[in-house]
Design a protein around this motif. Structure first.
Motif, short mmCIF file in Angstrom:
data_model
loop_
_atom_site.label_atom_id
_atom_site.label_comp_id
_atom_site.label_asym_id
_atom_site.label_seq_id
_atom_site.Cartn_x
_atom_site.Cartn_y
_atom_site.Cartn_z
N MET A 26 34.53 47.19 31.75
CA MET A 26 35.26 46.93 32.79
C MET A 26 34.67 45.96 33.64
N LYS A 27 33.23 46.50 34.03
CA LYS A 27 32.50 45.59 34.97
C LYS A 27 32.53 44.00 34.57
N GLU A 28 32.35 43.90 33.18
CA GLU A 28 32.27 42.56 32.42
C GLU A 28 33.42 41.54 33.02
N TRP A 29 34.69 42.33 33.02
CA TRP A 29 35.85 41.15 33.17
C TRP A 29 35.61 40.83 34.81
N MET A 30 35.36 41.74 35.60
CA MET A 30 35.25 41.45 36.90
C MET A 30 34.44 40.22 37.26
N ILE A 31 32.90 40.49 36.44
CA ILE A 31 31.89 39.56 36.55
C ILE A 31 32.35 38.36 36.20
N GLU A 32 33.13 38.11 34.97
CA GLU A 32 33.68 37.01 34.23
C GLU A 32 34.65 36.31 35.26
N LEU A 33 35.44 36.89 36.02
CA LEU A 33 36.50 36.35 37.09
C LEU A 33 35.77 35.95 38.22
N SER A 34 34.69 36.58 38.58
CA SER A 34 33.74 36.17 39.74
C SER A 34 33.06 34.70 39.21
N ASN A 35 32.78 34.68 38.02
CA ASN A 35 32.04 33.45 37.58
C ASN A 35 33.13 32.09 37.66
N LYS A 36 34.36 32.48 37.44
CA LYS A 36 35.43 31.65 37.32
C LYS A 36 35.86 31.01 38.62
N GLY A 37 35.27 31.50 39.77
CA GLY A 37 35.57 30.85 40.88
C GLY A 37 36.72 31.59 41.78
N ILE A 38 36.86 33.00 41.34
CA ILE A 38 37.72 33.79 42.14
C ILE A 38 36.95 34.20 43.47
N VAL A 39 35.79 34.35 43.47
CA VAL A 39 34.84 34.67 44.61
C VAL A 39 35.25 33.92 45.57
N LYS A 40 35.35 34.41 46.96
CA LYS A 40 35.41 33.32 47.98
C LYS A 40 34.50 33.76 49.00
N THR A 41 34.37 32.89 50.07
CA THR A 41 33.11 33.03 50.94
C THR A 41 33.31 34.29 51.80
N GLU A 42 32.53 34.71 52.43
CA GLU A 42 33.00 35.92 53.44
C GLU A 42 33.76 35.51 54.47
N LYS A 43 33.75 34.32 54.84
CA LYS A 43 34.61 33.84 56.09
C LYS A 43 36.05 33.83 55.55
N ILE A 58 41.46 52.29 36.51
CA ILE A 58 41.82 53.66 36.05
C ILE A 58 42.34 53.74 34.90
N ARG A 59 43.11 52.74 34.17
CA ARG A 59 43.86 52.65 32.67
C ARG A 59 42.87 52.63 31.94
N ASP A 60 41.87 51.58 32.26
CA ASP A 60 40.75 51.40 31.33
C ASP A 60 39.73 52.86 31.13
N TYR A 61 39.63 53.31 32.17
CA TYR A 61 38.85 54.66 32.25
C TYR A 61 39.53 55.75 31.23
N LEU A 62 40.78 55.90 31.75
CA LEU A 62 41.69 56.86 30.88
C LEU A 62 41.64 56.59 29.48
N ILE A 63 41.97 55.31 29.09
CA ILE A 63 41.95 54.85 27.67
C ILE A 63 40.72 55.01 26.93
N HIS A 64 39.48 54.86 27.62
CA HIS A 64 38.27 55.19 26.88
C HIS A 64 37.94 56.54 26.82
N ARG A 65 38.38 57.33 27.66
CA ARG A 65 38.26 58.79 27.43
C ARG A 65 39.34 59.86 26.93
N SER A 66 40.33 59.22 26.29
CA SER A 66 41.28 60.07 25.91
C SER A 66 41.96 59.30 24.62
N ASN A 67 42.60 60.00 23.69
CA ASN A 67 43.36 59.35 22.58
C ASN A 67 45.04 59.68 22.63
N LEU A 68 45.39 59.54 24.06
CA LEU A 68 46.67 59.77 24.42
C LEU A 68 47.87 58.68 24.31
N ALA A 69 48.97 58.96 24.11
CA ALA A 69 50.13 58.01 23.82
C ALA A 69 50.25 57.36 25.40
#
Length: 145
Positions: A1-18, A40-51
């Motif tokens: 999960m963390k990886e996709w957030m970092i990838e988004l950050s690297n693509k210019g989504i991060v803004k200045t504090e201001k 949460i969805r990622d967390y649940l998918i990786h911890r269960s095999n539910l419908a």
């Protein structure tokens, strides 16, 4: 999960504090809601095999306003002064529509929690964002054994 957030950050989504401080708190909450739901969805998918239907039912217990309000109250002492100020700013916003399935106070604190998550996301503080979301899961799991 963390990886996709970092990838988004690297693509210019991060803004200045201001820039982020100029954003409307409800806009930050809107993004915070999406980031938390995906986490949460990622967390649940990786911890269960539910419908999908069962996954959805489980996800609700983590993302509903009452749960988010409980999370933010339990995290309060672990948040910095700046972070708590962001929660309060989000909490104090007038909602465009009344909550349907939540008490108003819980809804306001949930909005504050989501505002903080959006703020951390847009400022590129991915590690802090992940820490808070991981703690939120622990809080909910400990409250619902």
């Amino acid at each position: 999960m963390k990886e996709w957030m970092i990838e988004l950050s690297n693509k210019g989504i991060v803004k200045t504090e201001k820039e982020v401080k100029m954003m409307a708190p409800l806009t930050l909450a809107y993004m915070g809601d999406a980031v938390y739901e995906a986490f949460i969805r990622d967390y649940l998918i990786h911890r269960s095999n539910l419908a999908v239907g069962e996954l959805h039912k489980m996800a609700i217990s983590y993302v509903k306003a009452k749960a988010q309000a409980a999370i933010v109250h339990q995290l309060e002492k672990q948040l910095t002064e700046e972070e708590w100020g962001i929660v309060k700013k989000g909490r104090n916003q007038k909602s465009p529509s009344p909550p349907k399935n939540a008490d108003l106070i819980d809804y306001k604190y949930a909005t504050g929690f989501e505002t903080l998550l959006g703020y951390l996301f847009y400022t590129g503080r991915v590690q802090r964002l992940m820490d808070i979301m991981e703690k939120s899961v622990e809080i909910i799991n400990n409250n619902n054994p």
